[in-house]
Design an enzyme around this catalytic site. Sequence first.
Site, PDB file in Angstrom:
ATOM      1  N   GLY A   1      73.975  74.947 -58.505  1.00  0.00           N
ATOM      2  CA  GLY A   1      73.964  74.215 -57.429  1.00  0.00           C
ATOM      3  C   GLY A   1      74.678  74.740 -56.015  1.00  0.00           C
ATOM      4  O   GLY A   1      75.583  75.602 -56.151  1.00  0.00           O
TER       5      GLY A   1
ATOM      6  N   GLY B   1      80.326  74.288 -51.230  1.00  0.00           N
ATOM      7  CA  GLY B   1      80.648  75.573 -52.266  1.00  0.00           C
ATOM      8  C   GLY B   1      79.644  75.652 -53.241  1.00  0.00           C
ATOM      9  O   GLY B   1      78.525  75.371 -52.956  1.00  0.00           O
ATOM     10  N   VAL B   2      79.624  76.768 -54.097  1.00  0.00           N
ATOM     11  CA  VAL B   2      78.519  76.929 -55.057  1.00  0.00           C
ATOM     12  C   VAL B   2      79.046  76.713 -56.384  1.00  0.00           C
ATOM     13  O   VAL B   2      80.244  76.904 -56.736  1.00  0.00           O
ATOM     14  CB  VAL B   2      78.212  78.573 -54.880  1.00  0.00           C
ATOM     15  CG1 VAL B   2      77.073  78.934 -55.927  1.00  0.00           C
ATOM     16  CG2 VAL B   2      78.011  78.856 -53.494  1.00  0.00           C
TER      17      VAL B   2
ATOM     18  N   ASP C   1      83.198  58.173 -52.510  1.00  0.00           N
ATOM     19  CA  ASP C   1      81.825  58.746 -52.431  1.00  0.00           C
ATOM     20  C   ASP C   1      80.688  58.633 -53.416  1.00  0.00           C
ATOM     21  O   ASP C   1      80.239  59.374 -54.107  1.00  0.00           O
ATOM     22  CB  ASP C   1      81.842  60.335 -51.784  1.00  0.00           C
ATOM     23  CG  ASP C   1      80.401  60.583 -51.129  1.00  0.00           C
ATOM     24  OD1 ASP C   1      79.922  59.927 -50.854  1.00  0.00           O
ATOM     25  OD2 ASP C   1      80.421  61.862 -51.422  1.00  0.00           O
TER      26      ASP C   1
END
Length: 341
Positions: free
Chosen positions: A15, A20-21, A164
């Site tokens: 992802g 970020g990764v 969220d």
Amino acid sequence: MVSSQPKYDLIREVGRGSYGVVYEALVRKTSARVAVKKIRCHAPENVELALREFWALSSIKSQHPNVIHLEECILQKDGMVQKMSHGSSSSLYLQLVETSLKGEIAFDPRSAYYLWFVMDFCDGGDMNEYLLSRKPSRKTNTSFMLQLSSALAFLHKNQIIHRDLKPDNILISQSRVDASDLEPTLKVADFGLSKVCSALGQNPEEPVNVNKCFLSTACGTDFYMAPEVWEGHYTAKADIFALGIIIWAMLERITFIDTETKKELLGSYVKQGTEIVPVGEALLENPKMELLIPVKKKSMNAHMKQLIKEMLAANPQDRPDAFELELRLVKIAFKDSNWDT
């Protein structure tokens, strides 16, 4: 991660976003699979999101099967790494905290700062991908509702407001599903916008009531935001609203197309002519608006219908709290055998 003997082997990227990764990785000693999120701390907003997630997940003293677990957090500056702990007096950690508080970089911008979060690996994608690639299932719906309400009650008990909640941020773990009759495990993730409510100004011995902890930063994702969040004065009841949107969308398979990614996403909304409007925004404009539930199905169990309506009440005081919600969903799932999903 960056040392003479790395603790983890990164296998593949799973992802990527502006934040970020995420990689699938293996623990060298045990060969256990984990998820590793790498966040580049090059901008104050990235640092703030990372620290919020770290503070929320590291504040939880016990684990919950439906909340992502933070194994450890590692801070990297150039070639140097150190394990990060909440309340640390490390100069590197304090520079990140200062960056978050001031909104400007408080360290040498020429240095490469990264935070690495080691967490549970979820092999089933997110809730959108899982549900929308399968036929609707009453059993799955029931399981997912119970898991989500349990996770939210746990978070609120631990003074964490997620802020969220959406299907994108709910991950699926199938690795423990050994029998065909078992449903996968959901894990609430992505705590970058979360808020830990502290006991400042109150008796520190008494637990904080998240439904009396008022926040003023309007944040979240439009289609899941409660009406009061749009105004910027809300409590943990905003999480209840978001979960109401998710459950309603799941039961009726209500979806919309995200304008940026063009992906089909689970989410309820209100139609105004040819436009689709987030329920929270519509209720902000017209608090007395009657929501059409169910909107697609011919019928819905009366208890379930009433609960969704209460979760989506314009006035947050009319919504159940997370503990009442969990109890009511258990009753609906196990005591009313005739409800239709």
